[in-house]
Design a protein around this motif. Structure first.
Motif, short mmCIF file in Angstrom:
data_model
loop_
_atom_site.label_atom_id
_atom_site.label_comp_id
_atom_site.label_asym_id
_atom_site.label_seq_id
_atom_site.Cartn_x
_atom_site.Cartn_y
_atom_site.Cartn_z
N ASN A 209 16.44 41.36 111.64
CA ASN A 209 16.55 41.23 113.33
C ASN A 209 17.93 42.15 113.61
O ASN A 209 17.77 42.76 114.57
CB ASN A 209 17.18 39.81 113.58
N LYS B 198 11.49 38.42 113.85
CA LYS B 198 11.48 37.82 112.38
C LYS B 198 10.42 38.52 111.92
O LYS B 198 9.32 38.81 112.31
CB LYS B 198 11.39 36.26 112.43
N ARG C 233 17.42 37.64 108.87
CA ARG C 233 18.68 38.06 109.52
C ARG C 233 18.97 39.88 109.44
O ARG C 233 19.41 40.10 110.56
CB ARG C 233 19.86 37.46 108.73
N GLU D 253 15.34 37.28 119.20
CA GLU D 253 15.32 37.17 117.69
C GLU D 253 14.04 37.50 117.02
O GLU D 253 13.10 37.26 117.34
CB GLU D 253 15.68 35.96 117.14
#
Lengths: 187, 368
Positions: A32, B57, A29, B55
């Motif tokens: 990103n 990662k 998280r 996204e």
């Protein structure tokens, strides 16, 4: 996975593996978000790691007035801004494409639109990159991280009123950068 | 109401950050004002554009690297302090340090004594080597052999090595073994090298001379030359060392102390890197770099000039370089347990500009 408070307590008691669980839980998280703040996948990875290290070394100073992730993000954000100011990346679309490495795509887009999607994403990233650090950061926190104004205010240590006006200005700036793309979308 | 204020309300409306009264006011405005409606639509499209970025990662779990780097940070009296007035944090790392206190109180004095004895032996043996070299044939230049200590390289006396044992009161001491120049037929395109005795002296290292255990080719058993490494590195520049040699990273510290530049990379690359990123860091004096993911096996490379760094890194485009960090306790224990079964670590040594022989360390196992 255990609750953050419990993991923090265990880490403070000397169980480093407990902090390792926090790393595993939040690294993606944080990464990103930071990719968009710093504009480089490699730099973001370094900043994420450095942020977790700082958080671990200073864990005893975390007062738990906010969520652990908010506190962590503040550390990471400050590191990211400092790093970005030092590195001053260029802003060409090609550079952005290269700096961010592989381009994550939306889930299963039609093959014929994949290239368009990639090109569009690069244009958006390049436009983000051209914003000031303050504008880019607040937009990333709101649109990528999904933070509420109060959370953003906590991370950036600014009043909510300032967050509102700064976010507005940031959006206008980005809108001006992406006028052509947005006009297509609005139609 | 000012235009800016209305536009800010539109933004906040989009973010669902308005009170019920403000929301009603904005909805009235949107119904009456086409420009504000257009602004609303544009900002909504902007949000969609940003949220479609996808996204990102990470490819690996950062937890091991984070914990190692944190440990190193604490040991170094870290640069993570924000202000000089801030008290040293006594976070989780402090308990790690304290747990080792009793061990260190016993082991370090013992290691210091052993090092002092080693120095005495080295000095005596070093004088013997000098005398012997003076009556032996000089090394042939076309073999690419460069002696460090003039005539004292012991190239004609394979198996005899000098042990360098720098000692720091607060760290584990370490024995180093300077390698004699290998015979010509084993050198290939390599250059041999030896620790420059004067440099070592100036750096504070003390020396002793002991016989090194050597294999059939005259190289110490702890350091066996590989035929080649997977990156095409010249054969004579790559050496294997046992994993336990690398475990506690004292070897790296010794290299730093002796200003031998080196780069450590893992066997498998994790993220992309660029040589230009690494080179300035090395040039700036950060002589110790390692990849983001730590593994039991690693390849060490020693460099003393930038061109060599660039040449090696150019062969490994998928390697990432990041600050090195010592192994965490659990990994050290794990390495010790697996030492007998693991593949040896490879190390590449490149002739330093001063024709110094690289010092290569033998593992020192602290005895409790």
């Amino acid at each position: 996975m255990k609750d953050d408070a419990l993991l923090i307590d265990e880490a403070l008691a000397g169980n480093s593996a407990a902090f390792g669980q926090l790393v595993t839980k939040y690294q993606d998280r944080l990464y990103n978000t930071l990719v968009h703040v710093v504009g480089s996948a490699d730099t973001a990875s370094d900043v994420v790691q450095d942020a977790f290290v700082q958080a671990y070394v200073k864990l005893n100073t975390f007062e738990r007035a906010s969520a652990f992730y908010t506190w962590l993000y503040r550390i990471a954000f400050n590191l990211a801004v400092s790093r970005r100011r030092r590195e001053k990346p260029t802003v060409s679309v090609e550079h952005t494409r290269e700096a961010l490495g592989h381009e994550p795509l939306d889930r299963d887009p039609p093959p014929e639109s994949r290239m368009e999607q990639q090109e569009r994403a690069c244009q958006v990233r390049a436009a983000l990159d051209r914003l000031s650090d303050e504008h880019r950061s607040i937009l990333v926190l709101r649109e990528i991280e999904g933070c509420r104004y109060e959370q953003i205010a906590e991370v950036l240590e600014l009043p909510v009123g300032t967050i509102r006006s700064r976010l507005h200005r940031a959006r206008l700036q980005l809108r001006d950068q992406l006028k052509d793309i947005l006009q297509e979308d609005v139609k | 109401m000012a235009e800016d204020t209305r536009e800010e309300l539109i933004c906040a409306y989009l973010d669902d950050e308005l009170s019920p009264e403000e929301r009603a006011e904005v909805e009235q405005l949107l119904a009456e004002n086409s420009q504000l409606r257009q602004l609303h639509d544009e900002l909504a499209a902007l949000r969609t554009a940003m949220q479609s970025l996808g996204e990102h990662k990470l490819e690996q779990d950062l937890a091991p690297a984070v914990l190692r780097q944190a440990e190193q940070s604490v040991l170094r009296g870290s640069d993570t302090k924000q202000a000089t007035s801030e008290p040293t944090p006594r976070g989780p790392m402090a308990s790690w340090w304290e747990r080792g206190a009793s061990w260190r109180r016993v082991v370090w004095p013992a290691l210091a004594l052993a090092a002092a004895l080693a120095i005495l032996v080295f000095d005596a043996g070093f004088r013997d080597q000098r005398e012997l070299a003076q009556v032996e044939a000089p090394l042939q230049e076309d073999q690419g052999v460069a002696g460090g200590e003039a005539g004292a390289g012991g190239a004609d006396r394979p198996g005899v090595g000098a042990e360098i044992a720098p000692v720091e009161p607060e760290t584990e001491s370490l024995e180093m073994r300077a390698q004699p120049a290998p015979p010509a037929d084993q050198l290939g395109q390599s250059e041999s090298f030896a620790v420059d005795a004067d440099q070592m002296r100036q750096s504070g290292a003390r020396k002793s001379v002991t016989s090194s255990r050597s294999g059939a080719d005259g190289m110490p058993e702890a350091l066996k030359r590989m035929s080649t490494d997977q990156y095409g590195t010249p054969a004579s520049q790559v050496y294997e060392v046992p994993p336990e040699f690398i475990q506690d990273r004292s070897f790296e510290k010794l290299l730093d102390e002796n200003k031998i530049k080196w780069v450590r990379l893992p066997e498998s690359g994790i993220q992309a890197t660029r040589a230009r990123e690494a080179a300035p860091a090395i040039e700036a004096g950060r002589s110790a770099l390692s990849a983001g993911q730590e593994q039991n096996q690693a390849t060490y490379y020693l460099f003393t000039n930038q061109q060599q760094v660039d040449d090696v890194l150019a062969t490994m485009p998928n390697r990432k370089l990041a600050p090195t960090a010592p192994l965490a306790d659990e990994e050290r224990d794990s390495n010790a347990a697996a030492a007998g079964e693991s593949e040896p670590v490879k190390i590449m040594l490149i002739a330093p500009e001063a024709n110094a022989r690289p010092a290569v360390a033998a593992p020192v196992t602290p005895k409790e």
